[in-house]
Scaffold this motif. Structure first.
Motif, short mmCIF file in Angstrom:
data_model
loop_
_atom_site.label_atom_id
_atom_site.label_comp_id
_atom_site.label_asym_id
_atom_site.label_seq_id
_atom_site.Cartn_x
_atom_site.Cartn_y
_atom_site.Cartn_z
N GLN A 192 18.21 66.66 87.33
CA GLN A 192 18.32 65.20 87.24
C GLN A 192 18.03 64.78 85.81
N ILE A 193 18.84 63.87 85.30
CA ILE A 193 18.75 63.48 83.90
C ILE A 193 17.67 62.42 83.71
N ASP A 194 16.78 62.68 82.79
CA ASP A 194 15.72 61.73 82.44
C ASP A 194 15.98 61.16 81.05
N SER A 195 16.36 62.05 80.10
CA SER A 195 16.62 61.58 78.74
C SER A 195 18.02 61.96 78.26
N VAL A 199 18.73 68.27 77.75
CA VAL A 199 17.34 68.50 78.16
C VAL A 199 17.29 68.84 79.64
N ALA A 200 18.01 68.06 80.47
CA ALA A 200 18.01 68.32 81.91
C ALA A 200 18.64 69.66 82.23
N GLY A 201 19.72 70.02 81.54
CA GLY A 201 20.36 71.30 81.77
C GLY A 201 19.48 72.47 81.38
N SER A 202 18.81 72.34 80.24
CA SER A 202 17.89 73.40 79.79
C SER A 202 16.73 73.56 80.74
N ASP A 203 16.18 72.42 81.21
CA ASP A 203 15.08 72.47 82.18
C ASP A 203 15.50 73.14 83.49
N ALA A 204 16.78 73.00 83.84
CA ALA A 204 17.28 73.60 85.07
C ALA A 204 17.62 75.08 84.90
N GLY A 205 17.56 75.58 83.66
CA GLY A 205 17.83 76.99 83.42
C GLY A 205 19.26 77.29 83.04
N LEU A 206 20.00 76.28 82.59
CA LEU A 206 21.37 76.49 82.15
C LEU A 206 21.41 76.80 80.65
N SER A 207 22.30 77.69 80.27
CA SER A 207 22.50 77.98 78.85
C SER A 207 23.26 76.84 78.20
N ASP A 208 23.21 76.78 76.87
CA ASP A 208 23.94 75.72 76.15
C ASP A 208 25.43 75.78 76.46
N GLY A 231 18.59 59.16 85.81
CA GLY A 231 18.77 59.27 87.24
C GLY A 231 20.06 59.95 87.64
N ASP A 232 21.01 60.10 86.70
CA ASP A 232 22.22 60.89 86.98
C ASP A 232 21.81 62.32 87.33
N SER A 233 22.61 62.98 88.14
CA SER A 233 22.22 64.34 88.57
C SER A 233 23.45 65.25 88.62
#
Length: 460
Positions: A192-195, A199-208, A231-233
């Motif tokens: 879920q996107i906060d900023s 950042v949200a993708g990295s926190d979820a474990g996705l590579s760039d 709040g986007d997800s």
């Protein structure tokens, strides 16, 4: 007084004593033949030992491996003659990693193999000539005999690909490609996107690269510079690749959904009957429009389309007929659609620029580039790199100025793409094939989403 030499029992092959007994002579001759055959006619085991060793992927920068010496079998004692054991020359395998600035000649010198051997290898064919273009990090394994003669060379291009050159019985080099296939397993991530999406993708474990791939899938529907909200997800299923039980990378996205400002978009990867892979909606409509929303990956808009903007350099009201994207110098700039380059040059106000014609009605313009990657008249594809962000011309800092023209009139790049048609959908003749291939992927994504979304709601 004559010197009498003591008779010796040593037998020289091919030169028997003059008065040697006939029985013994026959026995010795037979033994000599056995010795010659044992030394010069290799057994399958010996032949196997002459083959070059495979590259050791876990080796250090330089490793040496000695093969065991090959021994000749002794003649049976009942023949009456003891034959000496003959050993085949020892073969060594040496692995070297290509460093920055290394040439093939440098590597042959480090391996202590002569330049003559290198030229003989390079002259063996087109594949061998490619060895002159080595990349840092690649690994070469030399197989050399005791005389320093090259018996084989293996080029490990990556973890999956190896090219081998082997000297044959006629002293010529033959080559073959060894390609390994990794194991692939589906993986799932959600966030879920906060900023920001990164950042949200990295926190979820996705590579760039996976984050950028996801943004690319939805690039015709979502402007990741303008439309993203807190709040986007997202939920994404992709392939993970393993070799010998160790993860070596990621494969493509298989299925993905993105919820933006309350609207959910879903896409699934489909490989058509021609082998081409693209992303479609679950109903088979293409995710790809004729133009992508932005010519750069996720960036910040520094100035919007505004016909009455106050110019930052000249401090006067001048139309701003495009959108400015602030990005670091050197950021890749993509063509937003397929087309032909109609201008590529430099001017004092625009700096380095590229103009692209798309069909009869559309033109896109890209200004203030550091470098131009295309020439006038060149055909380009959507998302092909045409230049890099800079601050040439009348620019106050590194950014891309992007314009979109329809029938010669400037239109707002941020909104015009929504009104343009998408690419072709899945043909009706392939719909059965499409559903058979994609419905299991979408079902698996939905199964992943259930528990994940419930946990996300509990966390909030």
């Amino acid at each position: 007084m004559q010197n009498h030499r003591k008779p010796t029992s040593r037998v020289r092959i091919g030169a028997l004593p003059k008065h040697f007994p006939r029985v013994h002579a026959l026995t010795a001759s037979a033994a000599a033949c056995v010795l010659v055959l044992a030394v010069f006619i290799p057994t399958p085991e010996v032949e196997a030992k002459r083959m070059p060793l495979p590259v050791n992927l876990s080796s250090t920068e330089e490793t040496v491996t000695d093969q065991q010496p090959v021994h000749v079998e002794k003649v049976a004692p009942e023949q009456g003659i003891a034959l000496a054991t003959a050993a085949v020359a020892k073969v060594q395998s040496l692995s070297l990693t290509v460093r920055n600035g290394d040439t093939l000649s440098d590597l042959f010198k480090r391996a202590k193999v002569s330049a003559g051997e290198m030229y003989q290898l390079l002259g063996s064919g087109k594949e061998a000539k490619k060895l002159a273009r080595l990349n840092p990090g690649e690994e070469l394994t030399f197989t050399v005999n005791a005389d320093g003669k090259l018996q084989g060379l293996a080029l490990q291009k990556d973890q999956l690909s190896q090219v081998r050159f082997t000297r044959d019985a006629e002293s010529r080099f033959q080559h073959d490609l060894v390609q390994r296939e990794p194991d692939s397993h589906p993986a799932y991530r959600q966030g879920q996107i906060d900023s920001s999406l990164f950042v949200a993708g990295s926190d979820a474990g996705l590579s760039d690269s996976l984050i950028m791939e996801m943004a690319d899938v939805f690039s015709s529907d979502i402007d990741f510079a303008l439309d993203i909200r807190k709040g986007d997800s997202f939920s994404v299923m992709f392939e993970e690749k393993f070799l010998d039980g160790e993860k070596i990378g990621n494969g493509p996205i298989l299925a993905v959904s993105f919820t933006n400002q309350g609207n959910t978009y879903s896409a699934v990867r489909y490989v058509d009957s021609s082998g081409d892979a693209n992303y479609f909606t679950p109903e088979g409509k293409s995710m790809r429009k004729a133009f992508i929303r932005t010519p750069l990956d996720i960036v910040r808009i520094s100035s919007h389309f505004n016909p009455r903007r106050l110019h930052p350099v000249f401090k006067s009201r001048r139309p701003h007929n495009g959108t400015d994207y602030a990005a670091p110098r050197g950021t890749p700039v993509y063509s937003t659609g397929d087309g032909r380059v109609i201008a590529s040059g430099y001017s004092k106000p625009n700096g380095n620029y590229v103009f692209i014609q798309h069909g009869e009605r559309y033109v896109t313009r890209y200004l203030h580039l550091t470098k131009r990657k295309v020439k006038r008249g060149q055909r380009v594809k959507q998302r092909q790199v045409i230049g890099t962000v800079g601050s040439t011309g009348y620019a106050t800092g590194p950014h891309l100025h992007y314009e979109f023209l329809v029938d010669g009139r400037h239109r707002n790049p941020a909104t015009i793409v929504r009104k343009l048609p998408k690419a072709k959908s899945v043909p009706s003749a392939e719909m059965t094939r499409f559903k058979n291939q994609t419905q299991p992927l979408l079902a698996k994504l939905e199964n992943y989403q259930g528990p994940a979304l419930a946990k996300l709601e509990d966390d909030n």
